[in-house]
Structures are given as C-alpha cells and as structure tokens.
Design an enzyme around this catalytic site. Structure first.
Site, PDB file in Angstrom:
ATOM      1  N   ASP A  47       0.839  -1.187   0.000  1.00  0.00           N
ATOM      2  CA  ASP A  47       0.000   0.000   0.000  1.00  0.00           C
ATOM      3  C   ASP A  47       0.880   1.243   0.000  1.00  0.00           C
ATOM      4  OD1 ASP A  47      -2.892   1.111   0.608  1.00  0.00           O
ATOM      5  OD2 ASP A  47      -1.504   2.213   1.909  1.00  0.00           O
ATOM      6  N   TYR A  52       3.861   9.490   0.155  1.00  0.00           N
ATOM      7  CA  TYR A  52       4.845   8.807   0.996  1.00  0.00           C
ATOM      8  C   TYR A  52       6.272   9.049   0.511  1.00  0.00           C
ATOM      9  CZ  TYR A  52       0.615   6.261   2.424  1.00  0.00           C
ATOM     10  OH  TYR A  52      -0.636   5.915   2.850  1.00  0.00           O
ATOM     11  N   LYS A  81      -2.109   6.000  -4.501  1.00  0.00           N
ATOM     12  CA  LYS A  81      -3.147   6.991  -4.215  1.00  0.00           C
ATOM     13  C   LYS A  81      -2.883   8.304  -4.953  1.00  0.00           C
ATOM     14  CE  LYS A  81      -3.452   5.030   0.420  1.00  0.00           C
ATOM     15  NZ  LYS A  81      -2.120   4.404   0.479  1.00  0.00           N
ATOM     16  N   HIS A 114      -6.755   9.904  -2.230  1.00  0.00           N
ATOM     17  CA  HIS A 114      -6.122   9.836  -0.908  1.00  0.00           C
ATOM     18  C   HIS A 114      -6.942  10.568   0.163  1.00  0.00           C
ATOM     19  CE1 HIS A 114      -1.885   9.500   1.084  1.00  0.00           C
ATOM     20  NE2 HIS A 114      -2.848   9.307   1.952  1.00  0.00           N
ATOM     21  N   SER A 218      -3.386   2.269  10.305  1.00  0.00           N
ATOM     22  CA  SER A 218      -3.032   2.624  11.688  1.00  0.00           C
ATOM     23  C   SER A 218      -3.748   1.708  12.675  1.00  0.00           C
ATOM     24  CB  SER A 218      -3.342   4.098  11.975  1.00  0.00           C
ATOM     25  OG  SER A 218      -2.604   4.930  11.108  1.00  0.00           O
ATOM     26  N   PRO A 222      -2.477   4.970  18.435  1.00  0.00           N
ATOM     27  CA  PRO A 222      -1.543   6.087  18.639  1.00  0.00           C
ATOM     28  C   PRO A 222      -0.095   5.762  18.287  1.00  0.00           C
ATOM     29  CG  PRO A 222      -2.313   5.196  20.749  1.00  0.00           C
ATOM     30  CD  PRO A 222      -3.173   4.601  19.678  1.00  0.00           C
ATOM     31  N   LEU A 223       0.269   4.503  18.328  1.00  0.00           N
ATOM     32  CA  LEU A 223       1.650   4.119  18.022  1.00  0.00           C
ATOM     33  C   LEU A 223       2.079   4.606  16.642  1.00  0.00           C
ATOM     34  CD1 LEU A 223       4.087   2.507  19.136  1.00  0.00           C
ATOM     35  CD2 LEU A 223       3.190   0.524  17.908  1.00  0.00           C
ATOM     36  N   LYS A 274       2.927  -2.216   8.995  1.00  0.00           N
ATOM     37  CA  LYS A 274       4.310  -2.263   8.546  1.00  0.00           C
ATOM     38  C   LYS A 274       5.188  -2.678   9.714  1.00  0.00           C
ATOM     39  CE  LYS A 274       5.975   2.518   9.315  1.00  0.00           C
ATOM     40  NZ  LYS A 274       7.215   2.299  10.047  1.00  0.00           N
ATOM     41  N   SER A 275       6.363  -3.183   9.397  1.00  0.00           N
ATOM     42  CA  SER A 275       7.335  -3.527  10.421  1.00  0.00           C
ATOM     43  C   SER A 275       8.724  -3.465   9.814  1.00  0.00           C
ATOM     44  CB  SER A 275       7.066  -4.922  10.986  1.00  0.00           C
ATOM     45  OG  SER A 275       8.020  -5.233  11.986  1.00  0.00           O
ATOM     46  N   PRO A 278      12.159  -8.879   9.923  1.00  0.00           N
ATOM     47  CA  PRO A 278      11.534 -10.072   9.335  1.00  0.00           C
ATOM     48  C   PRO A 278      10.646 -10.811  10.321  1.00  0.00           C
ATOM     49  CG  PRO A 278      13.854  -9.941   8.704  1.00  0.00           C
ATOM     50  CD  PRO A 278      13.629  -8.876   9.735  1.00  0.00           C
TER      51      PRO A 278
END
Length: 323
Positions: A47, A52, A81, A114, A218, A222-223, A274-275, A278
C-alpha cells in the site's frame, strides 16, 4: 515458504489480499530492502502513495523480487493513491502514469483518492511529492476540482487499464453516499483509520450495505503517530499496553499486535501494518492463526473513544477537511 493470506473479493470481481504491507513512513534508504524482505515472507499487497515519497524505492524492491524469481507481477497487488494537488481532472491520468513509472509497473491493482479535498496544482517538476502546502512551507491553497470531477477521471483510469480497481480513502459516510449518486463505477474499497479507539462502526455498516470493502490503516492506534511528534498520540495510552489488549493476548499466547490485527480481519476489515524486522513481518502476516471469542471482539470494540489521529490539524496543517 511464504505465509498464505486469504483474499477478499471486490465488487468489480477482482480479488485483494486481506493483509498487506503499508509503506507510509518507510524510510527511503531501507524501503527497497523492506519491500523485498516482505515479499520473501509472503506479503503480496503493498500500500503506497505519492505522498509517501518512496514509490521509486518500493518499485526497486518489487523489481528485485521479480528478477530473483520470488514472484511475478501478477502475483502482487500494488496500491497507490492520488494526492490532493492532482484532483484537477486533466492531472489525474498524467500523475497516475508518473507513479506507475516510479513503481516500474504498467498498472495499479488499486488506485485511491487519498483525501476528499482538492489542493492547488503543483507541478511534479517543481516539487514532488508536493505535500499540503502550495509553497512547500506554510501556505495552503485549495483547488477548484469537485470530488465528482475527480472521480470521473478516476473511472477513466480503470477504463484504460491503468488501474484494475479504484476506490477512496478518508471519506466520511456523507461523502460516500454522495459519491454513489454520481459514480458509474462504484468504489471497490474504502480505506480509513481504524483501531479500537476509532471503530467507526456505522461507516463500516454503510460500506457493507454497498458492497465496498474496507481497509483499515493505523491498526495500532496512537503508536502510528507518536513518531510524527503528535502530542495527542503521545498523551494517549498505547494499545499495546492497554490491559484489555494485553489480557486477551496472554490468553491466546499471541502478541498485542496480532490481537489488534485479528480484531480487524475477523470482522472483515483488511489491514496494512508495517514492520522493520523479518520476525515482526511474519508475525503480522500470520495473525490469522487464531480466532477471538465474540465477547473478546466486543470488549475490544468497547474501547472506542471516537479518537481520530490522522487529521491535518493534528499535524499543525490548517486544512479542516474533518471539521
């Protein structure tokens, strides 16, 4: 061996993975590698967005994965977007084509409006991505395009094969109902902020009534916004630390992140976490290996505070789109 992810069927017949990788705030330096690693783990939906600022790098990660034989283009579901500065109907196709070139692909699987607000056009040669300010600093200047004009131009993208599916993001219920009065191609998806502090249950019901699939961003509340130096997010209890989320996670032997994602997907909402590692990538993708009890789903939903973080004014941007 990659993790298999279920798909949802869109109202135009296309299928979309229910779990994807969100590219918002992914650093340009690491973006290509993160996309490549995510594909290795099993992610197939990515995404992205003009705003971005990392579509070139995202495309590099995709190209490397295709070159190495990890996937074919048709295995991937690439989302982008249309930014607010390009709502003028004559700008929609050119900017979409630029974004496709940045990604290095011939079509988007899904292309979204968007935000439901038009800003004055800024040439990509002048500044890209243009952001919220017409002068790149502090001046906001709204555009003249109506949302109907912009949607009609979006429909042309689908007709020409530049986007297989089209949809909207950050639309309210009233705007969605209005869109349905003039759309000849119904939006396939609605992407919205969605977490236990901002459940939007009536908007979810409205989307379901019209067979519009919802993607929540999200998911961790809040993170997602603390790194944006947002005071509201900093002052709000983190969902990972909330006793309700922690308690349910402990009962199932799962992480708070997996519980939050499962709360969404079990209710039919798609997610795009997202991270950076792995291990977390695999953990997020593999969150469907358990089911929450109905009462647990209700308990999590009961945390709703109507608390929306992704509002321009929360970043100090004087755009009152959600006033």
């Amino acid at each position: 061996m990659g993790i298999n992810v279920p798909s949802v069927k869109l109202n135009d017949g296309n299928e979309m993975p229910q779990v994807g990788f969100g590219l918002w705030k992914v650093d340009n330096v690491t973006c290509a590698d993160q996309v490549y690693e995510a594909i290795k783990v099993g992610y197939r939906l990515f995404d992205g967005a003009c705003d971005y600022g990392n579509e070139v790098e995202s495309g590099q990660g995709v190209a490397r994965a295709i070159k190495d034989g990890l996937v074919k283009r048709e295995d991937l579901f690439i989302v982008s977007k249309l930014w607010n500065s390009f709502h003028d109907p004559e700008q929609v196709e050119p900017i979409c084509k630029k974004q496709l070139a940045d990604w290095g692909v011939d079509y988007f699987d899904l292309y979204l409006i968007h935000f439901p607000v038009s800003l004055k056009y800024v040439s990509p040669e002048e500044r890209y991505p243009p952001g919220w300010f017409v002068d790149g600093d502090s001046k906001v200047e709204h555009g003249k395009a109506s949302l109907e004009q912009t949607w009609k131009a979006m429909e042309e993208l689908k007709k020409k094969g530049l986007a297989k599916s089209i949809g909207v993001s950050n639309y309210t219920g009233a705007l969605l109902l209005d869109l349905l009065t003039y759309a000849t191609i119904k939006p396939a998806t609605l992407q919205i902020e969605h977490h236990p502090y901002f459940v939007q249950k009536n908007l979810l019901k409205l989307a379901a009534q019209h067979d519009i699939k919802v993607t929540g961003y999200s998911s961790f509340g809040p993170l997602s916004f603390v790194e944006c130096d947002m005071k509201l997010a900093e002052d709000t209890q983190k969902l990972f630390d909330h006793p309700v989320i922690k308690g349910i996670a402990e009962k199932h032997g799962k992480t708070p992140a997996q519980v939050l994602l499962r709360w969404a997907t079990q209710r039919g909402v798609s997610v795009i976490p997202k991270s950076n590692t792995p291990e977390k990538l695999a953990e997020n993708l593999n969150h469907m290996s358990f089911d929450l009890k109905d009462e647990e789903v209700e308990e999590i939903s009961g945390l709703d505070r109507g608390l929306k973080f992704n509002v321009p004014t929360n970043y100090g941007i004087p755009v009152y789109v959600f006033a």
